[in-house]
Design a protein around this motif. Structure first.
Motif, short mmCIF file in Angstrom:
data_model
loop_
_atom_site.label_atom_id
_atom_site.label_comp_id
_atom_site.label_asym_id
_atom_site.label_seq_id
_atom_site.Cartn_x
_atom_site.Cartn_y
_atom_site.Cartn_z
N THR A 58 0.87 -1.18 0.00
CA THR A 58 0.00 0.00 0.00
C THR A 58 0.91 1.22 0.00
O THR A 58 1.61 1.48 0.98
N PHE A 59 0.92 1.96 -1.13
CA PHE A 59 1.75 3.17 -1.23
C PHE A 59 0.96 4.39 -0.79
O PHE A 59 -0.27 4.32 -0.59
N SER A 60 1.65 5.50 -0.67
CA SER A 60 1.04 6.78 -0.24
C SER A 60 0.26 6.59 1.05
O SER A 60 -0.85 7.10 1.22
N CYS A 61 0.83 5.83 1.97
CA CYS A 61 0.16 5.50 3.24
C CYS A 61 1.19 5.65 4.36
O CYS A 61 2.08 4.81 4.51
N ARG A 62 1.07 6.75 5.12
CA ARG A 62 2.03 7.00 6.20
C ARG A 62 1.46 6.44 7.51
O ARG A 62 0.40 6.90 7.96
N ILE A 63 2.12 5.46 8.06
CA ILE A 63 1.66 4.85 9.31
C ILE A 63 2.05 5.75 10.48
O ILE A 63 3.21 6.19 10.58
N SER A 64 1.06 6.02 11.35
CA SER A 64 1.35 6.92 12.47
C SER A 64 1.28 6.21 13.82
O SER A 64 1.76 6.73 14.82
N SER A 114 -0.33 -10.50 12.64
CA SER A 114 0.26 -11.30 13.73
C SER A 114 1.60 -10.71 14.17
O SER A 114 2.01 -10.89 15.33
N HIS A 115 2.32 -10.06 13.25
CA HIS A 115 3.63 -9.49 13.55
C HIS A 115 3.76 -8.16 12.80
O HIS A 115 3.12 -7.98 11.76
N VAL A 116 4.66 -7.31 13.29
CA VAL A 116 4.95 -6.06 12.58
C VAL A 116 6.46 -5.88 12.51
O VAL A 116 7.17 -6.08 13.50
N ILE A 117 6.94 -5.51 11.31
CA ILE A 117 8.36 -5.15 11.15
C ILE A 117 8.40 -3.67 10.76
O ILE A 117 7.77 -3.26 9.77
N VAL A 118 9.12 -2.89 11.55
CA VAL A 118 9.25 -1.46 11.29
C VAL A 118 10.61 -1.26 10.60
O VAL A 118 11.66 -1.52 11.20
N ALA A 119 10.58 -0.84 9.33
CA ALA A 119 11.81 -0.76 8.52
C ALA A 119 12.02 0.68 8.03
O ALA A 119 11.96 0.96 6.84
N LEU A 120 12.22 1.58 8.98
CA LEU A 120 12.32 3.02 8.69
C LEU A 120 13.63 3.56 9.25
O LEU A 120 14.23 2.94 10.12
N PRO A 121 14.06 4.76 8.82
CA PRO A 121 15.19 5.40 9.51
C PRO A 121 14.91 5.50 11.01
O PRO A 121 13.74 5.68 11.41
N ALA A 122 15.95 5.37 11.84
CA ALA A 122 15.77 5.25 13.29
C ALA A 122 14.82 6.28 13.91
O ALA A 122 13.93 5.91 14.68
N PRO A 123 14.95 7.59 13.59
CA PRO A 123 14.07 8.56 14.26
C PRO A 123 12.60 8.35 13.90
O PRO A 123 11.71 8.61 14.71
N GLN A 124 12.34 7.86 12.67
CA GLN A 124 10.95 7.60 12.28
C GLN A 124 10.47 6.27 12.85
O GLN A 124 9.29 6.10 13.13
N ALA A 125 11.41 5.33 13.04
CA ALA A 125 11.05 4.02 13.60
C ALA A 125 10.67 4.15 15.07
O ALA A 125 9.69 3.55 15.53
N GLY A 126 11.43 4.97 15.81
CA GLY A 126 11.27 5.07 17.26
C GLY A 126 9.81 5.33 17.66
O GLY A 126 9.29 4.68 18.56
N VAL A 127 9.15 6.23 16.94
CA VAL A 127 7.80 6.61 17.35
C VAL A 127 6.78 5.51 17.08
O VAL A 127 5.67 5.55 17.61
N LEU A 128 7.15 4.53 16.25
CA LEU A 128 6.22 3.42 15.98
C LEU A 128 6.53 2.20 16.84
O LEU A 128 5.89 1.15 16.71
N LEU A 129 7.54 2.33 17.70
CA LEU A 129 7.98 1.17 18.49
C LEU A 129 7.62 1.29 19.97
O LEU A 129 8.17 0.56 20.80
N THR A 130 6.70 2.20 20.30
CA THR A 130 6.44 2.47 21.72
C THR A 130 5.89 1.24 22.47
O THR A 130 6.02 1.15 23.69
N ALA A 131 5.30 0.28 21.74
CA ALA A 131 4.80 -0.94 22.41
C ALA A 131 5.96 -1.79 22.94
O ALA A 131 5.75 -2.67 23.78
N ALA A 132 7.16 -1.55 22.46
CA ALA A 132 8.35 -2.28 22.93
C ALA A 132 9.40 -1.25 23.36
O ALA A 132 10.27 -0.88 22.55
N PRO A 133 9.32 -0.74 24.60
CA PRO A 133 10.17 0.37 25.01
C PRO A 133 11.68 0.13 24.81
O PRO A 133 12.41 1.06 24.51
#
Ligand SMILES: Cc1cc2nc3c(=O)[nH]c(=O)nc-3n(C[C@H](O)[C@H](O)[C@H](O)COP(=O)(O)OP(=O)(O)OC[C@H]3O[C@@H](n4cnc5c(N)ncnc54)[C@H](O)[C@@H]3O)c2cc1C
Ligand SMILES: NC(=O)C1=CN([C@@H]2O[C@H](COP(=O)(O)OP(=O)(O)OC[C@H]3O[C@@H](n4cnc5c(N)ncnc54)[C@H](OP(=O)(O)O)[C@@H]3O)[C@@H](O)[C@H]2O)CC=C1
Length: 315
Positions: free
Chosen positions: A111-117, A140-159
């Motif tokens: 899915t392009f043009s879709c920014r996950i927040s 069932s699983h999520v892989i966050v494959a973004l530059p670190a500063p953009q990844a951090g905000v999507l990883l709050t479920a795993a501090p």
């Protein structure tokens, strides 16, 4: 039970993870905020042809990555740029850098043009929210494959993962493309500078398989200069880098017929790490990207493959 695996980011790392999981027979769904794949190896469509504003090319030494490169090369999606001297081949996408990402993308659902927040977990599954307010899932699983500063905000479920990502500093780089009516005589195709302003200049239209309308060059500013000039208007950035380029070549340049500037806020990590990829295997949340290794195209590919490996090991 393994349901679809969400992968956020269709750059080299996300695509590598997706490809490895698909090979293992698992269903994946990619999301990317831009109009196509590639991230920092994407190519800008312009009136003079496609321009590689991010990584101009890359080196490879990992045997598994070299095998993948050989496959893409036989499909015509990349080639060694033989005009560049060096102990190892210098690889470029053909006819543009993004072709490598297209080769990896294949028929992967994306899915392009879709920014996950937001990435959040319900009782048993993961859900994603995008900036348009739409919800995606269950996964069932999520892989966050973004530059670190953009990844951090999507990883709050795993501090613990979010803290690792937050510890990574990524450097900015201004890129400028210039198109000239005629070739610049005597200039090598890839120039690296020990300079305050300019880091490198690449003869983009001389790469294999290019069909650009003008003789085009891509200039990359140093991270220090970019940091000090992050908010300079694009016209001023073009002037400053074009001027610096002429000075380094030691001659006046003809007026450029075409110019554009692109700001990479997160071009590459300031320091390499040896993390490979990060995972909270119990919850099923993973992170990968160039910042989990050495900040290169090859590192991003290896990191994505490692994230897939961690996920598969957790099943
Ligand atoms: C100017 C420059 C020069 C470089 N030079 C070299 C070089 O010479 N050699 C080398 O090996 N490497 C080089 N690199 C680095 C190389 O390009 C990267 O290491 C590699 O491409 C990173 O891949 P990635 O998948 O980790 O991240 P990215 O390519 O950044 O992929 C991340 C993807 O996530 C998407 N995204 C971001 N946020 C969201 C969100 N919230 N929701 C959905 N999608 C999102 C982006 O659109 C992007 O497609 C250079 C990079 C730059 C910018
Ligand atoms: N890390 C950063 O600081 C940073 C990352 N950014 C990401 O980098 C890429 C490139 O950004 P750009 O603004 O150039 O994205 P585009 O959407 O223009 O191009 C991405 C790929 O999309 C394809 N493309 C281009 N134009 C169109 C179009 N009109 N219609 C459909 N598809 C299009 C093209 O792929 P192909 O060559 O066709 O395979 C491009 O390669 C992006 O991921 C950003 O999110 C940006 C800024 C900073």
């Amino acid at each position: 039970m393994t349901q679809t695996i969400a992968i956020i980011g269709a750059g080299m790392a996300g695509l590598s993870a997706a490809h490895a999981l698909q090979q293992a027979g698992l269903p994946v769904q990619l999301f990317d905020k831009s109009r196509g794949s590639g991230g920092r190896i994407s190519s800008k469509r312009s009136e003079i042809g496609a321009l590689d504003l991010g990584a101009p090319g890359f080196l490879a030494q990992d045997p598994a990555f070299l095998t993948a490169l050989a496959d893409w090369a036989s499909a015509g999606s990349c080639a060694a740029w033989t005009a560049i001297d060096g102990p190892q081949p210098y690889w470029v996408g053909t006819p543009r850098m993004s072709a490598i990402s297209r080769a990896l993308l294949g028929d992967l659902p994306t899915t392009f043009s879709c920014r996950i927040s937001e990435v959040f977990r319900g009782e048993r599954h993961w859900q994603l929210l995008d900036t348009a307010g739409a919800s995606h899932g269950p996964f069932s699983h999520v892989i966050v494959a973004l530059p670190a500063p953009q990844a951090g905000v999507l990883l709050t479920a795993a501090p613990a993962l979010a803290a690792r990502a937050a510890s990574v500093v990524m450097e900015p780089v201004w890129a400028v493309a210039l198109g000239f009516a005629e070739a610049q005589p005597g200039a090598q195709h890839s120039l690296r500078f020990d300079d305050e302003i300019l880091q490198q200049a690449t003869h983009d239209s001389a790469k294999p398989g290019r069909d650009n309308r003008l003789d085009s060059w891509v200039l990359h500013a140093t991270a220090d200069w970019t940091r000090q000039h992050l908010d300079l208007p694009k016209e001023a950035v073009i002037d400053r880098l074009a001027h610096a380029f002429a000075e380094r070549l030691g001659r006046r340049l003809p007026p450029a017929q075409f110019a554009l500037a692109h700001r990479w806020l997160y071009a590459y990590p300031a320091r390499r790490t040896d993390w490979g990829a990060l995972g909270d295997q119990q919850q099923g949340l993973f992170a990968c990207g160039d910042w989990c290794l050495d900040g290169t195209v090859e590192g991003a590919w290896r990191s994505g493959a490692r994230a897939a490996q961690l996920l598969l090991a957790s099943l």
